[in-house]
Scaffold this active site. Structure first.
Site, mmCIF file in Angstrom:
data_model
loop_
_atom_site.group_PDB
_atom_site.id
_atom_site.type_symbol
_atom_site.label_atom_id
_atom_site.label_comp_id
_atom_site.label_asym_id
_atom_site.label_seq_id
_atom_site.Cartn_x
_atom_site.Cartn_y
_atom_site.Cartn_z
ATOM 1 N N VAL A 1 0.867 -1.181 0.000
ATOM 2 C CA VAL A 1 0.000 0.000 0.000
ATOM 3 C C VAL A 1 0.906 1.234 0.000
ATOM 4 O O VAL A 1 1.897 1.271 0.744
ATOM 5 C CB VAL A 1 -0.900 0.011 1.260
ATOM 6 C CG1 VAL A 1 -1.751 1.273 1.316
ATOM 7 C CG2 VAL A 1 -1.779 -1.241 1.304
ATOM 8 N N GLY B 1 -2.391 2.250 6.915
ATOM 9 C CA GLY B 1 -3.084 2.454 8.185
ATOM 10 C C GLY B 1 -4.533 2.879 8.040
ATOM 11 O O GLY B 1 -5.151 3.340 8.990
ATOM 12 N N GLY C 1 -6.828 0.734 6.352
ATOM 13 C CA GLY C 1 -7.615 -0.445 6.020
ATOM 14 C C GLY C 1 -7.461 -0.951 4.596
ATOM 15 O O GLY C 1 -8.119 -1.918 4.201
ATOM 16 N N GLY D 1 -4.738 -2.355 3.165
ATOM 17 C CA GLY D 1 -4.093 -3.673 3.162
ATOM 18 C C GLY D 1 -5.091 -4.769 3.497
ATOM 19 O O GLY D 1 -5.099 -5.843 2.875
ATOM 20 N N TYR E 1 -0.493 -9.477 9.274
ATOM 21 C CA TYR E 1 -1.053 -10.769 8.832
ATOM 22 C C TYR E 1 -1.695 -11.522 9.999
ATOM 23 O O TYR E 1 -2.650 -12.269 9.809
ATOM 24 C CB TYR E 1 0.029 -11.601 8.139
ATOM 25 C CG TYR E 1 0.490 -10.931 6.869
ATOM 26 C CD1 TYR E 1 -0.328 -10.913 5.745
ATOM 27 C CD2 TYR E 1 1.705 -10.263 6.799
ATOM 28 C CE1 TYR E 1 0.065 -10.255 4.591
ATOM 29 C CE2 TYR E 1 2.105 -9.605 5.652
ATOM 30 C CZ TYR E 1 1.281 -9.607 4.554
ATOM 31 O OH TYR E 1 1.653 -8.945 3.413
#
Ligand SMILES: CC(C)(COP(=O)(O)OP(=O)(O)OC[C@H]1O[C@@H](n2cnc3c(N)ncnc32)[C@H](O)[C@@H]1OP(=O)(O)O)[C@@H](O)C(=O)NCCC(=O)NCCS
Length: 140
Positions: free
Chosen positions: A74, A80, A82, A84, A112
């Protein structure tokens, strides 16, 4: 934030893909090589904000029982928010019939983990740039 999610490689700016990977400190290649990798993948996801490519990711797979995720990135100014998560949540349902593995950039494991991934205890790698990958914290 309103974003568009596309799964088709048609019309993608591969130079932007390469430059984004470079900006976020990930391995990057010439635009034509990026195109080859994404076009040969099982699943690709591209996220746009106002027609600007702001993030992407892909999975390779045998489409039977194994898959691996690569090149999830990203743009720094959009991290930060959302994006990803959006990328991963568009990839994972397409490979839900598979075991899914990936190797995180050191320091990104937590991202992850929020998606249900667990650290592997026996992951092994035969990287081309083996010494550089060791120096960057990927291998012992
Ligand atoms: C890693 C990356 C893809 C995450 O994308 P993002 O859009 O910033 O992440 P999101 O905003 O969707 O974050 C989702 C969750 O993961 C968490 N998270 C994100 N980065 C994290 C990190 N480095 N460590 C721990 N948690 C993290 C967020 O806090 C958020 O948690 P929440 O839902 O509880 O608030 C993005 O930061 C990136 O492109 N980084 C540079 C490239 C890179 O390292 N990619 C990973 C290659 S393996």
């Amino acid at each position: 934030m309103e974003v568009d999610v596309k799964q088709d490689c048609a019309g993608v700016d591969w130079k932007a893909v390469s430059e984004t990977l470079k900006r976020v400190g990930m391995a990057y290649y010439e635009p034509d090589v990026q195109r080859k990798a994404f076009e040969a993948s099982h699943t690709t996801v591209f996220v746009y904000h106002a027609d600007r490519l702001i993030g992407f990711g892909r999975a390779i797979s045998d489409d039977a029982y194994q898959a691996a995720i690569y090149d999830c990135a990203v743009l720094p100014e959009y991290q930060g928010k959302g994006i990803g998560t959006t990328i991963m949540k568009n990839i994972l349902p397409r490979i839900s019939h598979c075991n899914v593995i990936l190797y995180a950039t050191p320091g990104k494991e937590g991202f992850y983990q929020t998606l249900g991934f667990r650290k592997m205890k026996t992951g092994m790698a035969h990287f081309k740039k083996i010494e550089s990958m060791r120096e960057r914290g990927f291998t012992e």
